[in-house]
Design a protein around this motif. Structure first.
Motif, PDB file in Angstrom:
ATOM      1  N   ALA A  82      33.894  19.481  15.663  1.00 55.30           N
ATOM      2  CA  ALA A  82      33.928  19.173  14.234  1.00 55.30           C
ATOM      3  C   ALA A  82      35.355  19.163  13.691  1.00 55.30           C
ATOM      4  N   VAL A  85      37.064  15.911  14.367  1.00 52.77           N
ATOM      5  CA  VAL A  85      36.643  14.852  13.448  1.00 52.77           C
ATOM      6  C   VAL A  85      37.364  15.003  12.115  1.00 52.77           C
ATOM      7  N   THR A  86      37.484  16.243  11.643  1.00 54.85           N
ATOM      8  CA  THR A  86      38.208  16.491  10.394  1.00 54.85           C
ATOM      9  C   THR A  86      39.662  16.034  10.514  1.00 54.85           C
ATOM     10  N   HIS A 139      29.756  11.961  13.971  1.00 53.47           N
ATOM     11  CA  HIS A 139      29.040  13.159  13.547  1.00 53.47           C
ATOM     12  C   HIS A 139      27.876  13.488  14.473  1.00 53.47           C
ATOM     13  N   ARG A 144      26.416  17.208  14.180  1.00 55.38           N
ATOM     14  CA  ARG A 144      26.272  17.316  12.727  1.00 55.38           C
ATOM     15  C   ARG A 144      25.861  15.954  12.177  1.00 55.38           C
ATOM     16  N   MET A 146      24.888  12.633  10.354  1.00 53.87           N
ATOM     17  CA  MET A 146      25.156  12.126   9.010  1.00 53.87           C
ATOM     18  C   MET A 146      24.426  10.799   8.874  1.00 53.87           C
ATOM     19  N   LEU A 189      34.003  15.011   3.701  1.00 57.13           N
ATOM     20  CA  LEU A 189      33.070  15.170   4.810  1.00 57.13           C
ATOM     21  C   LEU A 189      31.881  16.029   4.406  1.00 57.13           C
ATOM     22  N   ALA A 193      28.014  14.715   4.261  1.00 59.27           N
ATOM     23  CA  ALA A 193      27.033  15.335   5.148  1.00 59.27           C
ATOM     24  C   ALA A 193      25.758  15.748   4.429  1.00 59.27           C
TER      25      ALA A 193
END
Length: 208
Positions: A82, A85-86, A139, A144, A146, A189, A193
């Motif tokens: 994660a 991705v951020t 994601h 996670r 999305m 984000l 989400a």
């Protein structure tokens, strides 16, 4: 690539720079000829009308954007997390007002043109769909999920933040924290989400 293909690429890149620097009113065949350092009349020979110029720029940016995101999705590491991705989205946000500033200024001008030009609108749709597809895939890769509506909200938020950072006075950008790419990315984000119906509730409460 053929010589003609090379010339089209050269003119498209020059047109992006002219549109970013001078806006829609400054997008002329002569200005592009000067930017590309080609004989006067060259651009008009390839793209005879202003509509053709806008469509050529939109096609050029869409082609580059889609290809870059497809390459990204094809090379997602198995151990991506994660935070990766951020960091990726924070870097994208930084590029919008940094190294890729001209391309994003041209993109914003295209959004205005797209209100009136269906061909440009369709190409902007390709750019947005590629961004949404990428967000959904990334994601999913980090566990996670999305939805597409959340990914669309993320994409629109990224563009809105970048536009504000590029167009507002520097002191206001600083005061509002619009140069805090990491913090803004986390906020966008998080909002993206949220499930579709929850996102709508949040926006409705905020607007009320």
């Amino acid at each position: 690539m053929t010589q003609r293909g090379n010339r089209r690429e050269l003119l498209a890149e020059a047109a992006v720079e002219v549109l970013a620097r001078d806006g829609g009113r400054g997008l002329t065949h002569r200005a592009i000829d000067r930017e590309a350092r080609v004989p006067e009349g060259t651009t008009k020979n390839y793209y005879p009308t202003r509509n053709a110029l806008f469509e050529a720029i939109a096609h050029h940016l869409a082609e580059r954007h889609v290809a870059a995101l497809e390459a990204l999705c094809e090379n997602v590491p198995d151990d991506i997390g994660a935070e990766d991705v951020t960091a990726l989205y924070a870097a994208m946000l930084g590029r919008m007002s940094g190294s890729a500033r001209s391309h994003f200024l041209a993109l914003f001008e295209l959004h205005l043109e797209g209100v009136r030009n269906p061909e440009v609108r369709a190409l902007l749709g390709e750019i947005s769909r590629a961004s949404v597809d990428t967000a959904v895939q990334l994601h999913a890769a980090v566990g996670r999920p999305m939805g597409r509506r959340g990914a669309g909200l993320l994409d629109a938020g990224m563009l809105g933040v970048a536009l504000s950072a590029l167009s507002l006075p520097a002191d206001l950008v600083d005061d509002l924290g619009l140069d805090d790419t990491r913090g803004l990315t986390r906020a966008l984000l998080s909002l993206g989400a949220i499930r579709d119906e929850q996102a709508l509730e949040v926006l409705s409460d905020w607007a009320g």
